[in-house]
Scaffold this active site. Structure first.
Site, PDB file in Angstrom:
ATOM      1  N   ASP A  60       0.834  -1.203   0.000  1.00 33.62           N
ATOM      2  CA  ASP A  60       0.000   0.000   0.000  1.00 33.62           C
ATOM      3  C   ASP A  60       0.872   1.258   0.000  1.00 33.62           C
ATOM      4  O   ASP A  60       2.062   1.212   0.357  1.00 33.62           O
ATOM      5  CB  ASP A  60      -0.907   0.027   1.235  1.00 33.62           C
ATOM      6  CG  ASP A  60      -1.922  -1.100   1.218  1.00 33.62           C
ATOM      7  OD1 ASP A  60      -2.201  -1.636   0.132  1.00 33.62           O
ATOM      8  OD2 ASP A  60      -2.425  -1.450   2.306  1.00 33.62           O
TER       9      ASP A  60
HETATM   10  N1  URA Z   1      -1.413  -5.878   3.884  1.00 32.91           N
HETATM   11  C1  URA Z   1      -1.895  -4.624   3.869  1.00 32.91           C
HETATM   12  O1  URA Z   1      -2.948  -4.351   4.427  1.00 32.91           O
HETATM   13  N2  URA Z   1      -1.171  -3.679   3.240  1.00 32.91           N
HETATM   14  C2  URA Z   1       0.006  -3.914   2.627  1.00 32.91           C
HETATM   15  O2  URA Z   1       0.617  -3.006   2.072  1.00 32.91           O
HETATM   16  C3  URA Z   1       0.490  -5.227   2.655  1.00 32.91           C
HETATM   17  C4  URA Z   1      -0.238  -6.192   3.283  1.00 32.91           C
END
Ligand code: URA
Length: 230
Positions: free
Chosen positions: A102
């Protein structure tokens, strides 16, 4: 593609000639002689007949990047900095991301032009562990551990997450190891307890750990052992 089909597709060879060449052990793939008609030929394979190079093989590239917060795991974006923008232009061509993070998640991001390799790393069936360091808004209670192990039902995908290992490191801090990479998986798992993830950092994918010498935004090529570990 199968080796016999690859050879028979060349303008100067027919199937009979291909069979003869293989039987005479005159064909090599990646510098090893083979008479196996089913031997897989990939874009990265170097294929030769006698001393003649029929396909030089595109170089396979495997990189690890320490992803900083505030950039998107995409190859292009009209608004935001992307992880590819952190690499020199000459290295970017044909790369894709093996397991996105993310926008504000930091840590280990792997990039490659080898689709088979990245699929082995990211497909849930191969059960490659991904380790995350997590900080949360509220306290992480001891009973979370069993709940992560049991799995959570994700209605959108209509599935229950595979058993995940939660190690509580502090009142609001844990290490979580999951074997899938569902959309926002870690945040959704903690969301089950209405406990917001305030910082998320990926430490490891399979046996590949984020190199502690890489500062956020820095990258390096994977070494031969790291590539072979997947
Ligand atoms: N899980 C999430 O919620 N975000 C990420 O970036 C990676 C795994």
């Amino acid at each position: 593609m199968r080796l016999d089909r690859f050879l028979a597709n060349l303008p100067h060879l027919n199937r009979q000639q291909v069979r003869v060449l293989l039987a005479q052990r005159r064909v090599s793939v990646d510098d090893r002689v083979t008479c196996d008609a089913h031997h897989e030929v990939r874009a990265f394979s170097r294929v030769m007949v006698d001393e003649q190079v029929l396909q030089a093989g595109e170089p396979a590239r495997y990189l690890m990047l320490h992803k900083p917060a505030g950039c998107v795991s995409a190859t292009s974006d009209p608004e935001h900095l992307t992880v590819l923008d952190l690499l020199p232009a000459a290295l970017r061509e044909g790369l894709h991301i093996a397991g996105r993070l993310d926008y504000n998640t930091t840590g280990l991001l792997l990039l490659t032009n080898d689709g088979q390799w990245s699929r082995r790393l990211t497909q849930p069936q191969t059960k490659q562990p991904k380790a995350y360091h997590v900080r949360t808004e509220d306290e992480i209670a001891a009973h979370y551990v069993a709940r992560f192990q049991q799995g959570f039902y994700f209605a959108f995908e209509d599935l229950t997450t595979l058993p995940a290992q939660l190690e509580i490191l502090g009142p609001r801090e844990a290490r979580l190891v999951i074997v899938e990479g569902r959309y926002h998986q870690v945040k959704r798992m903690f969301g089950h307890f209405n406990n917001k993830v305030v910082a998320l950092h990926r430490e490891r994918m399979g046996d590949i750990c984020l190199d502690p010498d890489l500062a956020p935004g820095q990258y390096r090529a994977l070494d031969a052992d790291e590539i072979a570990s997947v």
